[in-house]
Design a protein around this motif. Sequence first.
Motif, mmCIF file in Angstrom:
data_model
loop_
_atom_site.group_PDB
_atom_site.id
_atom_site.type_symbol
_atom_site.label_atom_id
_atom_site.label_comp_id
_atom_site.label_asym_id
_atom_site.label_seq_id
_atom_site.Cartn_x
_atom_site.Cartn_y
_atom_site.Cartn_z
ATOM 1 N N TRP A 76 -3.313 6.149 57.110
ATOM 2 C CA TRP A 76 -3.244 4.781 57.655
ATOM 3 C C TRP A 76 -3.843 4.766 59.060
ATOM 4 O O TRP A 76 -4.619 3.872 59.423
ATOM 5 C CB TRP A 76 -1.774 4.339 57.638
ATOM 6 N N TRP A 110 -6.127 6.751 60.397
ATOM 7 C CA TRP A 110 -7.597 6.869 60.387
ATOM 8 C C TRP A 110 -8.241 5.562 59.975
ATOM 9 O O TRP A 110 -9.261 5.149 60.525
ATOM 10 C CB TRP A 110 -8.046 8.013 59.459
ATOM 11 N N THR A 111 -7.633 4.896 59.000
ATOM 12 C CA THR A 111 -8.208 3.620 58.549
ATOM 13 C C THR A 111 -8.087 2.568 59.643
ATOM 14 O O THR A 111 -9.045 1.833 59.929
ATOM 15 C CB THR A 111 -7.492 3.169 57.252
ATOM 16 N N GLU A 112 -6.929 2.523 60.278
ATOM 17 C CA GLU A 112 -6.719 1.525 61.336
ATOM 18 C C GLU A 112 -7.688 1.776 62.499
ATOM 19 O O GLU A 112 -8.323 0.855 63.016
ATOM 20 C CB GLU A 112 -5.270 1.620 61.821
ATOM 21 N N HIS A 123 -10.541 3.323 62.362
ATOM 22 C CA HIS A 123 -11.910 3.006 61.933
ATOM 23 C C HIS A 123 -12.155 1.500 62.016
ATOM 24 O O HIS A 123 -13.179 1.052 62.539
ATOM 25 C CB HIS A 123 -12.138 3.495 60.501
ATOM 26 N N LEU A 142 -7.097 -3.965 56.193
ATOM 27 C CA LEU A 142 -6.430 -2.669 56.208
ATOM 28 C C LEU A 142 -5.800 -2.297 54.856
ATOM 29 O O LEU A 142 -6.010 -1.188 54.345
ATOM 30 C CB LEU A 142 -5.367 -2.654 57.315
ATOM 31 N N ARG A 184 -8.308 -1.475 51.965
ATOM 32 C CA ARG A 184 -9.104 -0.286 52.286
ATOM 33 C C ARG A 184 -8.252 0.984 52.158
ATOM 34 O O ARG A 184 -8.654 1.975 51.563
ATOM 35 C CB ARG A 184 -9.654 -0.439 53.710
ATOM 36 N N LEU A 185 -7.037 0.906 52.712
ATOM 37 C CA LEU A 185 -6.140 2.066 52.632
ATOM 38 C C LEU A 185 -5.740 2.331 51.175
ATOM 39 O O LEU A 185 -5.696 3.489 50.724
ATOM 40 C CB LEU A 185 -4.902 1.797 53.504
ATOM 41 N N TRP A 236 -8.462 4.190 49.477
ATOM 42 C CA TRP A 236 -8.443 5.627 49.782
ATOM 43 C C TRP A 236 -7.341 6.330 48.995
ATOM 44 O O TRP A 236 -7.531 7.417 48.461
ATOM 45 C CB TRP A 236 -8.217 5.855 51.285
ATOM 46 N N TYR A 263 -11.411 -5.305 47.949
ATOM 47 C CA TYR A 263 -11.998 -5.074 49.274
ATOM 48 C C TYR A 263 -13.369 -5.753 49.370
ATOM 49 O O TYR A 263 -13.696 -6.402 50.365
ATOM 50 C CB TYR A 263 -12.111 -3.564 49.525
ATOM 51 N N ARG A 297 -19.583 3.208 52.421
ATOM 52 C CA ARG A 297 -18.648 3.044 53.545
ATOM 53 C C ARG A 297 -19.434 2.940 54.855
ATOM 54 O O ARG A 297 -19.126 2.133 55.719
ATOM 55 C CB ARG A 297 -17.707 4.246 53.573
#
Length: 367
Positions: free
Chosen positions: A148, A150-152, A154, A180, A183-184, A187, A242, A309
């Motif tokens: 979470w 890393w996604t936030e 990014h 968010l 996308r999360l 992943w 997404y 991405r």
Amino acid sequence: MDALFPFGFPEPTRFYLALYVATLVLHVVFMHYVLAGTAFLAGRGLLARLGIDTERPAYLLREWMPLMLSAAITAGIAPLLFVQIVYQERFYTANLLLFNRWMAILPTLLIGFYMLYLLKVNADVLKRPLIRQAIRVLTFVCFAFVAWSWTENHLLSVQSLGVWTEHYASGALMFKTPELAPRLALWFCGSFPTLAAWLAWQIRLTATDDEHREIDHPSVARLLAGIGLVGLLSAALCAAAYYAMLGDAERELMTGPPAGPWFIIAIVGAVIQSAGWIVIWKQNALPRGLLLIVSIALLVTLCGTAVVREAIRLARVDITTLYNAHTQAAAVSGLGAFVFFLVVNTALMLFCIRLVRTKVESRGTRV
Ligand code: HEM
């Protein structure tokens, strides 16, 4: 940007972008194992209630997880360096704006690492079902938190100056954006097909001679096929959600000349993986040739997805303003040293793998 990624950029930018994406894929291959593997361990009680035997994969996951986490962390270093060369202040700014919340990754990783060892220990107190399950869940929560983060980070890094200023002025600890969740989730769901492929190879290659005679592995083939198929299907649904959220600029780059062909090969890879897992399900076996096809298709999907991405980020960041910085970075020598250590370290790793293989084989276990 009309040429296929990464060709539409000046040489230094192309070089760094290509290395960034390639090394990120390597990170993802191991990170997926950790994320999906700890989720599997946390949820295996539910599978047991459905009468599904998870003993063998669970044993392998517990045994391998500390090593795979180390690999995920180590493989994260290279893209971490390249992302800073390519995107410069965008990455640092997001780090600084998230500050405490971003730094929380470190203690969380430490706790997660420690939990992995607790999962392996056989002390009486840890055998109590409630405590064991609490450790499993906490372990997964740690790595889900890191994903979470890393996604936030990014998503914050690709925002405009206006959004950064607003975020800073608000003093908010977290960066909230509708992107968010899908996308999360993408992943997370996408990590299961990778886990299924890893486990299939581990089960095949670590079978003892007796087990190996029964080469089909019927006790786990359907479980792994199920994990792969459910992961692929749910990832496709998250990807669609997404995609629906993205703007025209992002969609144009994703489906246009720079990333469109990569998008297509990612989908083709996913279709081949699905077909492979369906055959594995039907045959209730893990034949080597089929696993090889599924694994190659998986790698193709991961590479295609990593480029797509990047295309989404490139639609938001004006990379032309960074060309000069890339040229300057490339002018600083060091390529010779990089290639030298790459060759030496690869040779050392191959030597270690060979050494372990020979020792284990001489003890009568296949590797
Ligand atoms: C098990 C722990 C970890 C998990 C679960 C994890 C998960 C993730 C995820 C989900 C992303 C994609 C973010 C996005 O595109 O939305 C990502 C990207 C990345 N991760 Fe990891 N990660 C882990 C550990 C690490 C570590 C320790 C490092 C560095 C040493 C690292 C380096 C990176 C880099 C450089 C990126 C790309 C960032 C960007 O392009 O903005 N990761 N990771």
